[in-house]
Scaffold this motif. Structure first.
Motif, PDB file in Angstrom:
ATOM      1  N   MET A   1     -59.897   1.153  50.608  1.00  0.00           N
ATOM      2  CA  MET A   1     -59.968  -0.280  50.809  1.00  0.00           C
ATOM      3  C   MET A   1     -58.868  -0.951  49.985  1.00  0.00           C
ATOM      4  O   MET A   1     -58.707  -0.653  48.809  1.00  0.00           O
ATOM      5  N   PRO A   2     -58.147  -1.886  50.572  1.00  0.00           N
ATOM      6  CA  PRO A   2     -57.083  -2.563  49.824  1.00  0.00           C
ATOM      7  C   PRO A   2     -57.652  -3.590  48.836  1.00  0.00           C
ATOM      8  O   PRO A   2     -58.818  -3.954  48.898  1.00  0.00           O
ATOM      9  N   PHE A   3     -56.783  -4.035  47.956  1.00  0.00           N
ATOM     10  CA  PHE A   3     -57.156  -5.098  47.022  1.00  0.00           C
ATOM     11  C   PHE A   3     -57.458  -6.371  47.814  1.00  0.00           C
ATOM     12  O   PHE A   3     -56.891  -6.588  48.878  1.00  0.00           O
ATOM     13  N   THR A   4     -58.309  -7.234  47.257  1.00  0.00           N
ATOM     14  CA  THR A   4     -58.536  -8.543  47.863  1.00  0.00           C
ATOM     15  C   THR A   4     -58.135  -9.624  46.863  1.00  0.00           C
ATOM     16  O   THR A   4     -58.128  -9.386  45.641  1.00  0.00           O
ATOM     17  N   LEU A   5     -57.811 -10.799  47.382  1.00  0.00           N
ATOM     18  CA  LEU A   5     -57.483 -11.905  46.490  1.00  0.00           C
ATOM     19  C   LEU A   5     -58.676 -12.248  45.608  1.00  0.00           C
ATOM     20  O   LEU A   5     -58.511 -12.581  44.434  1.00  0.00           O
ATOM     21  N   ARG A   6     -59.874 -12.137  46.160  1.00  0.00           N
ATOM     22  CA  ARG A   6     -61.073 -12.439  45.369  1.00  0.00           C
ATOM     23  C   ARG A   6     -61.205 -11.480  44.186  1.00  0.00           C
ATOM     24  O   ARG A   6     -61.558 -11.892  43.079  1.00  0.00           O
ATOM     25  N   GLN A   7     -60.915 -10.198  44.412  1.00  0.00           N
ATOM     26  CA  GLN A   7     -60.953  -9.238  43.307  1.00  0.00           C
ATOM     27  C   GLN A   7     -59.950  -9.634  42.228  1.00  0.00           C
ATOM     28  O   GLN A   7     -60.262  -9.603  41.035  1.00  0.00           O
ATOM     29  N   PHE A   8     -58.759 -10.036  42.648  1.00  0.00           N
ATOM     30  CA  PHE A   8     -57.744 -10.460  41.678  1.00  0.00           C
ATOM     31  C   PHE A   8     -58.193 -11.716  40.943  1.00  0.00           C
ATOM     32  O   PHE A   8     -58.009 -11.836  39.730  1.00  0.00           O
ATOM     33  N   GLU A   9     -58.777 -12.682  41.665  1.00  0.00           N
ATOM     34  CA  GLU A   9     -59.252 -13.907  41.021  1.00  0.00           C
ATOM     35  C   GLU A   9     -60.292 -13.590  39.949  1.00  0.00           C
ATOM     36  O   GLU A   9     -60.206 -14.093  38.819  1.00  0.00           O
ATOM     37  N   ILE A  10     -61.250 -12.772  40.303  1.00  0.00           N
ATOM     38  CA  ILE A  10     -62.317 -12.413  39.354  1.00  0.00           C
ATOM     39  C   ILE A  10     -61.752 -11.627  38.185  1.00  0.00           C
ATOM     40  O   ILE A  10     -62.114 -11.861  37.024  1.00  0.00           O
ATOM     41  N   PHE A  11     -60.843 -10.706  38.457  1.00  0.00           N
ATOM     42  CA  PHE A  11     -60.208  -9.921  37.396  1.00  0.00           C
ATOM     43  C   PHE A  11     -59.489 -10.825  36.405  1.00  0.00           C
ATOM     44  O   PHE A  11     -59.650 -10.694  35.186  1.00  0.00           O
ATOM     45  N   VAL A  12     -58.689 -11.753  36.904  1.00  0.00           N
ATOM     46  CA  VAL A  12     -57.929 -12.654  36.029  1.00  0.00           C
ATOM     47  C   VAL A  12     -58.884 -13.501  35.185  1.00  0.00           C
ATOM     48  O   VAL A  12     -58.671 -13.665  33.974  1.00  0.00           O
ATOM     49  N   GLU A  13     -59.929 -14.016  35.797  1.00  0.00           N
ATOM     50  CA  GLU A  13     -60.891 -14.838  35.050  1.00  0.00           C
ATOM     51  C   GLU A  13     -61.655 -14.007  34.019  1.00  0.00           C
ATOM     52  O   GLU A  13     -61.887 -14.460  32.900  1.00  0.00           O
ATOM     53  N   ALA A  14     -62.040 -12.788  34.377  1.00  0.00           N
ATOM     54  CA  ALA A  14     -62.741 -11.913  33.428  1.00  0.00           C
ATOM     55  C   ALA A  14     -61.823 -11.529  32.269  1.00  0.00           C
ATOM     56  O   ALA A  14     -62.264 -11.453  31.123  1.00  0.00           O
ATOM     57  N   ALA A  15     -60.554 -11.306  32.558  1.00  0.00           N
ATOM     58  CA  ALA A  15     -59.589 -10.988  31.497  1.00  0.00           C
ATOM     59  C   ALA A  15     -59.456 -12.176  30.548  1.00  0.00           C
ATOM     60  O   ALA A  15     -59.364 -12.002  29.328  1.00  0.00           O
ATOM     61  N   ARG A  16     -59.474 -13.359  31.099  1.00  0.00           N
ATOM     62  CA  ARG A  16     -59.373 -14.580  30.285  1.00  0.00           C
ATOM     63  C   ARG A  16     -60.586 -14.736  29.371  1.00  0.00           C
ATOM     64  O   ARG A  16     -60.449 -15.064  28.186  1.00  0.00           O
ATOM     65  N   ASP A  17     -61.777 -14.488  29.927  1.00  0.00           N
ATOM     66  CA  ASP A  17     -63.009 -14.681  29.162  1.00  0.00           C
ATOM     67  C   ASP A  17     -63.337 -13.517  28.235  1.00  0.00           C
ATOM     68  O   ASP A  17     -63.940 -13.722  27.185  1.00  0.00           O
ATOM     69  N   GLY A  18     -63.007 -12.298  28.662  1.00  0.00           N
ATOM     70  CA  GLY A  18     -63.388 -11.126  27.874  1.00  0.00           C
ATOM     71  C   GLY A  18     -64.883 -10.873  27.877  1.00  0.00           C
ATOM     72  O   GLY A  18     -65.405 -10.144  27.036  1.00  0.00           O
ATOM     73  N   ASN A  19     -65.585 -11.494  28.832  1.00  0.00           N
ATOM     74  CA  ASN A  19     -67.035 -11.379  28.892  1.00  0.00           C
ATOM     75  C   ASN A  19     -67.473 -11.614  30.333  1.00  0.00           C
ATOM     76  O   ASN A  19     -67.333 -12.723  30.852  1.00  0.00           O
ATOM     77  N   PHE A  20     -67.997 -10.572  30.978  1.00  0.00           N
ATOM     78  CA  PHE A  20     -68.356 -10.665  32.390  1.00  0.00           C
ATOM     79  C   PHE A  20     -69.477 -11.675  32.626  1.00  0.00           C
ATOM     80  O   PHE A  20     -69.480 -12.382  33.629  1.00  0.00           O
ATOM     81  N   ARG A  21     -70.433 -11.762  31.728  1.00  0.00           N
ATOM     82  CA  ARG A  21     -71.532 -12.717  31.873  1.00  0.00           C
ATOM     83  C   ARG A  21     -71.004 -14.150  31.841  1.00  0.00           C
ATOM     84  O   ARG A  21     -71.363 -14.986  32.666  1.00  0.00           O
ATOM     85  N   LYS A  22     -70.113 -14.424  30.890  1.00  0.00           N
ATOM     86  CA  LYS A  22     -69.527 -15.758  30.769  1.00  0.00           C
ATOM     87  C   LYS A  22     -68.719 -16.099  32.021  1.00  0.00           C
ATOM     88  O   LYS A  22     -68.796 -17.224  32.527  1.00  0.00           O
ATOM     89  N   THR A  23     -67.968 -15.139  32.528  1.00  0.00           N
ATOM     90  CA  THR A  23     -67.190 -15.363  33.751  1.00  0.00           C
ATOM     91  C   THR A  23     -68.111 -15.664  34.916  1.00  0.00           C
ATOM     92  O   THR A  23     -67.860 -16.581  35.701  1.00  0.00           O
ATOM     93  N   ALA A  24     -69.194 -14.896  35.029  1.00  0.00           N
ATOM     94  CA  ALA A  24     -70.140 -15.105  36.119  1.00  0.00           C
ATOM     95  C   ALA A  24     -70.743 -16.511  36.061  1.00  0.00           C
ATOM     96  O   ALA A  24     -70.811 -17.205  37.085  1.00  0.00           O
ATOM     97  N   GLU A  25     -71.140 -16.927  34.885  1.00  0.00           N
ATOM     98  CA  GLU A  25     -71.722 -18.260  34.731  1.00  0.00           C
ATOM     99  C   GLU A  25     -70.703 -19.331  35.110  1.00  0.00           C
ATOM    100  O   GLU A  25     -71.033 -20.288  35.812  1.00  0.00           O
ATOM    101  N   ARG A  26     -69.485 -19.181  34.655  1.00  0.00           N
ATOM    102  CA  ARG A  26     -68.450 -20.176  34.922  1.00  0.00           C
ATOM    103  C   ARG A  26     -68.103 -20.244  36.408  1.00  0.00           C
ATOM    104  O   ARG A  26     -67.856 -21.325  36.954  1.00  0.00           O
ATOM    105  N   LEU A  27     -68.113 -19.092  37.089  1.00  0.00           N
ATOM    106  CA  LEU A  27     -67.758 -19.050  38.508  1.00  0.00           C
ATOM    107  C   LEU A  27     -68.953 -19.278  39.428  1.00  0.00           C
ATOM    108  O   LEU A  27     -68.789 -19.383  40.647  1.00  0.00           O
ATOM    109  N   GLY A  28     -70.151 -19.326  38.848  1.00  0.00           N
ATOM    110  CA  GLY A  28     -71.342 -19.568  39.642  1.00  0.00           C
ATOM    111  C   GLY A  28     -71.777 -18.381  40.483  1.00  0.00           C
ATOM    112  O   GLY A  28     -72.329 -18.549  41.574  1.00  0.00           O
ATOM    113  N   ILE A  29     -71.526 -17.179  39.977  1.00  0.00           N
ATOM    114  CA  ILE A  29     -71.960 -15.945  40.641  1.00  0.00           C
ATOM    115  C   ILE A  29     -72.678 -15.084  39.612  1.00  0.00           C
ATOM    116  O   ILE A  29     -72.737 -15.433  38.434  1.00  0.00           O
ATOM    117  N   THR A  30     -73.212 -13.960  40.043  1.00  0.00           N
ATOM    118  CA  THR A  30     -73.957 -13.112  39.106  1.00  0.00           C
ATOM    119  C   THR A  30     -73.039 -12.135  38.378  1.00  0.00           C
ATOM    120  O   THR A  30     -71.966 -11.786  38.876  1.00  0.00           O
TER     121      THR A  30
END
Length: 86
Positions: A1-30
């Motif tokens: 399966m190829p990369f998706t833009l959504r995967q890149f978006e989530i990756f960049v945001e998670a890298a910024r936060d350093g915390n998957f829970r915090k990223t999930a809360e900020r993006l409104g997903i689990t």
């Protein structure tokens, strides 16, 4: 399966936060959704993007650091294309 833009978006945001829970809360997903996207991206990238230890921040691995610049560039290009009038 190829990369998706959504995967890149989530990756960049998670890298910024350093915390998957915090990223999930900020993006409104689990948090499991964040983990799933990162796991799929890691499979396609051929290795671990984050060094994860329970109870501490998720830190980018060397592969993650290298991919971060590319992901940010790809997302900037996608935003530029989307903003271009038809």
């Amino acid at each position: 399966m190829p990369f998706t833009l959504r995967q890149f978006e989530i990756f960049v945001e998670a890298a910024r936060d350093g915390n998957f829970r915090k990223t999930a809360e900020r993006l409104g997903i689990t948090q499991p959704t964040i983990s799933k996207h990162i796991r799929l991206l890691e499979q396609n990238a051929g290795g671990t993007l984050f060094e994860r230890n329970r109870g501490s921040s998720a830190r980018l691995s060397a592969r993650g650091e290298a991919l971060l610049d590319e992901a940010q560039s790809i997302l900037a290009s996608a935003r530029s294309v989307a903003a271009t009038p038809a």
